[in-house]
Design an enzyme around this catalytic site. Structure first.
Site, PDB file in Angstrom:
ATOM      1  CB  SER A  67      -0.858  19.231   7.945  1.00  0.00           C
ATOM      2  OG  SER A  67       0.780  19.303   7.582  1.00  0.00           O
ATOM      3  CE  LYS A  70       1.533  21.750   8.461  1.00  0.00           C
ATOM      4  NZ  LYS A  70       1.415  21.525   7.315  1.00  0.00           N
ATOM      5  CE1 TYR A 192       5.425  22.183  10.432  1.00  0.00           C
ATOM      6  CE2 TYR A 192       6.993  19.803   9.901  1.00  0.00           C
ATOM      7  CZ  TYR A 192       5.679  20.501  10.082  1.00  0.00           C
ATOM      8  OH  TYR A 192       4.874  20.395   8.671  1.00  0.00           O
ATOM      9  CE1 TYR A 244      -0.888  22.183   3.717  1.00  0.00           C
ATOM     10  CE2 TYR A 244      -1.693  19.984   3.121  1.00  0.00           C
ATOM     11  CZ  TYR A 244      -1.551  20.736   4.178  1.00  0.00           C
ATOM     12  OH  TYR A 244      -0.668  21.000   5.424  1.00  0.00           O
ATOM     13  CB  VAL A 262       1.042  12.897   4.860  1.00  0.00           C
ATOM     14  CG1 VAL A 262       1.106  14.385   3.704  1.00  0.00           C
ATOM     15  CG2 VAL A 262       2.043  13.397   6.147  1.00  0.00           C
TER      16      VAL A 262
HETATM   17  O1  DON Z   1       6.649  18.542   7.440  1.00  0.00           O
HETATM   18  C1  DON Z   1       5.965  17.792   7.093  1.00  0.00           C
HETATM   19  O2  DON Z   1       6.171  17.401   5.815  1.00  0.00           O
HETATM   20  C2  DON Z   1       4.333  16.464   7.591  1.00  0.00           C
HETATM   21  N1  DON Z   1       5.336  16.609   8.665  1.00  0.00           N
HETATM   22  C3  DON Z   1       3.109  17.468   7.759  1.00  0.00           C
HETATM   23  C4  DON Z   1       2.783  17.428   5.976  1.00  0.00           C
HETATM   24  C5  DON Z   1       1.322  17.194   5.697  1.00  0.00           C
HETATM   25  O3  DON Z   1       0.431  16.396   6.512  1.00  0.00           O
HETATM   26  C6  DON Z   1       0.906  17.582   4.534  1.00  0.00           C
HETATM   27  N2  DON Z   1      -0.868  17.752   4.896  1.00  0.00           N
HETATM   28  N3  DON Z   1      -1.207  16.907   4.053  1.00  0.00           N
END
Ligand code: DON
Length: 308
Positions: A67, A70, A192, A244, A262
């Site tokens: 993420s 982003k 994405y 978040y 993540v």
């Molecule tokens: O879309 C997802 O679930 C993952 N590719 C990215 C989520 C993420 O990194 C949330 N961060 N803490």
């Protein structure tokens, strides 16, 4: 101006304390490839506007930025489309998990902010409509802002996430049903998942945020990425939405704009002072790096360098 004169000693001390302490949590389990990562890796990289740099531990090991990308996709969309992007995505903290579908129904498919997955998918859709060769062009942008050509997508991680991407698939289709996705949802999702699969080490990632730290930053070819007012806004969204449903907690404990992924990475920015990237794969229940959060809390407390 308050300078950090002894940042190396402070980083060494906190690093030592944290690496010898607990390592609670677990790597992201819902993406099979990420679940395999060695959870004992721990790296930190610090850089300041005064060109002080310092890395410790596994700061040169590449990891999945997830993420954190982003912030870069939002910045590119902002550069290309200006304030019109805010018609399709909000700037309010969502108060829910990064992959939640809950509020979209009542919000008519306008995601609360660009960092929850729904918002990031809308930003991907904007880029898909703007870029000639989306995967190539986005990677070029990331290479330009990071100042490093050695940045790549990890195809295995992208496919791994796609194979279990049920929530993102649902989110993208749901938003499309409200008319806030223009392209084919499969193309948006593929873009994405690839963006999330980008790998960088702590040094590359900290450098990628230099344009948000230093108003005078210019890429190799001499151009700025965003103007000052735009950078201010990206930092503001990181401050309020970067973690978040733990964004309030991060502001409370660390006091800096930042963004987590993540993969276990966190980048935090003190505008006009420094930028720091911390990586440790074990995540807490909100999907943020356990050791990363702890490290940054201690770092801003001991250096007394936070924006609050
Ligand atoms: O879309 C997802 O679930 C993952 N590719 C990215 C989520 C993420 O990194 C949330 N961060 N803490």
């Amino acid at each position: 101006m308050h300078r950090i004169t002894n940042h190396k000693e402070i980083i060494d001390k906190i690093y030592e304390e944290i690496i010898t302490g607990d390592n609670l949590g677990a790597p992201a389990g819902y993406i099979p490839e990420l679940a395999k990562v060695d959870p004992n890796q721990f790296g930190v990289y610090f850089m300041s506007t005064e060109n002080d740099t310092y890395g410790i531990g596994d700061w040169q090991t590449k990891f999945s930025i997830q993420s954190i990308m982003k912030v870069l996709s939002l910045s590119l969309a902002y550069q290309m489309l200006g304030d019109s992007i805010w018609k399709r995505v909000g700037v309010e903290p969502s108060g829910s998990a990064f992959n939640s579908l809950v509020r979209l129904e009542t919000d008519n498919g306008i995601p609360r902010n660009p960092f929850i997955n729904g918002g990031a998918l809308v930003i991907c859709d904007m880029l898909l409509s703007q870029l000639k060769n989306p995967l190539f062009d986005f990677l070029s942008f990331v290479r330009e802002v990071s100042g490093s050509d050695k940045v790549y997508y990890n195809e295995t991680v992208a496919q791994s996430e796609a194979s279990v991407g049920y929530r993102n698939i649902a989110l993208c289709n749901f938003i499309k049903s409200f008319g806030n996705i223009d392209n084919d949802p499969n193309e948006v999702l593929d873009f994405y998942f690839h963006m999330c699969s980008i790998e960088m080490d702590c040094q590359q990632l900290a450098h990628s945020f230099e344009f948000l730290m230093d108003g005078k930053f210019r890429t190799k070819n001499g151009s700025s990425v965003l103007n000052l007012s735009q950078s201010k806004r990206i930092n503001a969204v990181m401050q309020t939405c970067g973690f978040y449903d733990e964004s309030g907690e991060f502001a409370f404990k660390v006091g800096l704009p930042g963004k987590s992924g993540v993969g276990g990475g966190i980048v935090a920015v003190h505008p006009e002072k420094y930028c720091i990237c911390v990586w440790s794969p074990n995540l807490n229940e909100n999907g943020n790096s356990h050791r990363g959060m702890k490290f940054l809390e201690r770092f801003t407390t001991e250096t007394e360098l936070s924006i609050f």
